[in-house]
Design a protein around this motif. Structure first.
Motif, short mmCIF file in Angstrom:
data_model
loop_
_atom_site.label_atom_id
_atom_site.label_comp_id
_atom_site.label_asym_id
_atom_site.label_seq_id
_atom_site.Cartn_x
_atom_site.Cartn_y
_atom_site.Cartn_z
N GLY A 229 13.50 7.44 1.82
CA GLY A 229 13.18 6.16 1.20
C GLY A 229 11.79 5.66 1.55
O GLY A 229 11.12 5.04 0.72
N SER A 230 11.35 5.91 2.77
CA SER A 230 10.00 5.49 3.16
C SER A 230 8.94 6.20 2.33
O SER A 230 7.92 5.61 1.96
CB SER A 230 9.77 5.78 4.65
N LEU A 231 9.20 7.47 2.03
CA LEU A 231 8.26 8.22 1.20
C LEU A 231 8.19 7.62 -0.20
O LEU A 231 7.10 7.42 -0.75
CB LEU A 231 8.68 9.69 1.12
N CYS A 232 9.34 7.31 -0.78
CA CYS A 232 9.35 6.74 -2.13
C CYS A 232 8.65 5.38 -2.15
O CYS A 232 7.95 5.04 -3.11
CB CYS A 232 10.77 6.63 -2.64
N ALA A 233 8.83 4.58 -1.08
CA ALA A 233 8.15 3.29 -1.00
C ALA A 233 6.63 3.48 -1.02
O ALA A 233 5.90 2.73 -1.68
CB ALA A 233 8.57 2.55 0.26
N LEU A 234 6.17 4.49 -0.31
CA LEU A 234 4.74 4.79 -0.28
C LEU A 234 4.25 5.32 -1.63
O LEU A 234 3.21 4.91 -2.15
CB LEU A 234 4.45 5.81 0.83
N LEU A 235 5.02 6.24 -2.21
CA LEU A 235 4.61 6.85 -3.48
C LEU A 235 4.58 5.83 -4.61
O LEU A 235 3.73 5.92 -5.50
CB LEU A 235 5.53 8.01 -3.84
N ASP A 236 5.49 4.85 -4.59
CA ASP A 236 5.44 3.80 -5.61
C ASP A 236 4.07 3.12 -5.60
O ASP A 236 3.48 2.88 -6.65
CB ASP A 236 6.53 2.75 -5.35
N ARG A 237 3.57 2.83 -4.42
CA ARG A 237 2.27 2.17 -4.31
C ARG A 237 1.13 3.11 -4.66
O ARG A 237 0.16 2.72 -5.33
CB ARG A 237 2.10 1.64 -2.88
N VAL A 238 1.21 4.35 -4.20
CA VAL A 238 0.16 5.34 -4.47
C VAL A 238 0.01 5.58 -5.97
O VAL A 238 -1.09 5.52 -6.53
CB VAL A 238 0.46 6.66 -3.74
N ARG B 75 19.83 20.29 4.54
CA ARG B 75 20.79 21.06 5.32
C ARG B 75 21.68 21.88 4.41
O ARG B 75 21.91 23.05 4.65
CB ARG B 75 21.65 20.11 6.18
N ARG B 76 22.17 21.22 3.32
CA ARG B 76 23.11 21.92 2.46
C ARG B 76 23.03 21.50 1.00
O ARG B 76 22.87 22.32 0.13
CB ARG B 76 24.54 21.71 2.97
N GLY B 77 23.18 20.19 0.68
CA GLY B 77 23.23 19.74 -0.71
C GLY B 77 22.26 18.61 -0.99
O GLY B 77 21.65 18.06 -0.09
N GLY B 78 22.15 18.26 -2.27
CA GLY B 78 21.30 17.16 -2.70
C GLY B 78 19.87 17.55 -2.99
O GLY B 78 19.07 16.70 -3.40
N ALA B 79 19.53 18.82 -2.82
CA ALA B 79 18.13 19.23 -2.96
C ALA B 79 17.63 19.08 -4.39
O ALA B 79 16.52 18.58 -4.61
CB ALA B 79 17.95 20.67 -2.48
N SER B 80 18.42 19.50 -5.38
CA SER B 80 17.92 19.46 -6.75
C SER B 80 17.74 18.01 -7.23
O SER B 80 16.81 17.72 -7.99
CB SER B 80 18.85 20.23 -7.69
N ALA B 81 18.60 17.09 -6.78
CA ALA B 81 18.45 15.68 -7.15
C ALA B 81 17.19 15.09 -6.52
O ALA B 81 16.45 14.33 -7.17
CB ALA B 81 19.68 14.89 -6.72
N ALA B 82 16.93 15.42 -5.26
CA ALA B 82 15.72 14.94 -4.59
C ALA B 82 14.47 15.53 -5.24
O ALA B 82 13.45 14.84 -5.42
CB ALA B 82 15.77 15.28 -3.10
N PHE B 83 14.54 16.79 -5.58
CA PHE B 83 13.44 17.49 -6.26
C PHE B 83 13.12 16.81 -7.58
O PHE B 83 11.96 16.53 -7.90
CB PHE B 83 13.87 18.95 -6.46
N ASP B 84 14.16 16.51 -8.35
CA ASP B 84 13.98 15.84 -9.63
C ASP B 84 13.36 14.46 -9.45
O ASP B 84 12.48 14.05 -10.21
CB ASP B 84 15.34 15.74 -10.33
N ARG B 85 13.81 13.73 -8.45
CA ARG B 85 13.30 12.38 -8.20
C ARG B 85 11.80 12.39 -7.93
O ARG B 85 11.04 11.57 -8.47
CB ARG B 85 14.05 11.76 -7.02
N LEU B 86 11.36 13.32 -7.10
CA LEU B 86 9.94 13.39 -6.79
C LEU B 86 9.11 13.83 -7.99
O LEU B 86 7.99 13.33 -8.20
CB LEU B 86 9.70 14.35 -5.61
N ASN B 87 9.63 14.74 -8.79
CA ASN B 87 8.88 15.21 -9.96
C ASN B 87 8.64 14.10 -10.98
O ASN B 87 7.71 14.18 -11.78
CB ASN B 87 9.60 16.39 -10.62
N LYS B 88 9.48 13.08 -10.96
CA LYS B 88 9.31 11.97 -11.91
C LYS B 88 7.97 11.26 -11.70
O LYS B 88 7.39 10.73 -12.65
CB LYS B 88 10.46 10.98 -11.79
N TYR B 89 7.47 11.23 -10.48
CA TYR B 89 6.15 10.62 -10.26
C TYR B 89 5.07 11.38 -11.03
O TYR B 89 4.14 10.78 -11.57
CB TYR B 89 5.80 10.63 -8.76
#
Length: 204
Positions: free
Chosen positions: A92-101, A121-135
């Protein structure tokens, strides 16, 4: 120069290892890199004050934001953003920073190749990957692909290095980004002609 943003609070953790493998390959391709880590300090989110539209810079002048702002203004050739996976999403801290950037630097980031890297560790990677690519996809940034989604697995410090496929994916990403940067910086590689921006709101 390619800017790598380490969105993990652990400066030398598994996200760092994954990004370092990308940086190592970029270096072997003759491309300079620089990594900025968000660290453990609290990160201010965007408050939609609009100040960056008037001054060209976020009103919150914290050091991490300024490091990224300065690098982008000096002229980067590409961007790689890495994050651990927290509850199926990026830090979440990264997303807060990226919103401003991205809100304050979108004009400078247009047409720069970009990629996201996620470590879990195991799951959630593709959802996180998709979220970052939206920027990137809202900022006219060409998204650099690899041989698989840019995912590395690892929990305890250093464990990411044992994910052979994940680290190979990072190396392929580095080579593909170097290839795209060279093509986009070719003398005849112009930019698309943009239409005048249209804003459509669904409240009349």
């Amino acid at each position: 120069m390619v800017l790598l943003i380490n969105g993990s609070p652990r400066d030398k953790g598994n996200t760092y290892l994954a990004l370092s493998e990308v940086a190592r390959v970029l270096g072997s391709e003759g491309i300079e890199t620089r990594m900025v880590s968000i660290g453990k300090k609290a990160v201010q989110g965007c408050i939609a004050c609009g100040m960056c539209g008037r001054t060209g810079k976020c009103t919150f002048a914290d050091d991490t934001y300024y490091q990224i702002w300065r690098a982008v203004k000096d002229g980067i050739d590409g961007l790689v953003v890495g994050s651990p996976v927290y509850y199926g999403g990026p830090n979440g801290s990264l997303c807060a920073l990226l919103d401003r950037v991205f809100y304050s630097l979108s004009a400078d980031l247009q047409y720069k190749p970009a990629a996201s890297v996620v470590v879990c560790r195991r799951g959630g990677a593709s959802a996180a990957f998709d979220r970052l690519n939206k920027y990137f996809t809202i900022t006219s940034m060409p998204v650099v692909s690899s041989q698989y989604w840019n995912i590395v697995y690892g929990q305890t410090p250093g464990q990411a290095a044992q994910d052979e496929e994940g680290m190979q994916t990072m190396r392929t990403l580095g080579r593909n980004m170097a290839w795209m940067i060279r093509r986009l910086n070719a003398p005849d590689a112009g930019r698309p002609v943009a239409e005048q921006r249209v804003w459509t709101n669904f409240v009349r």
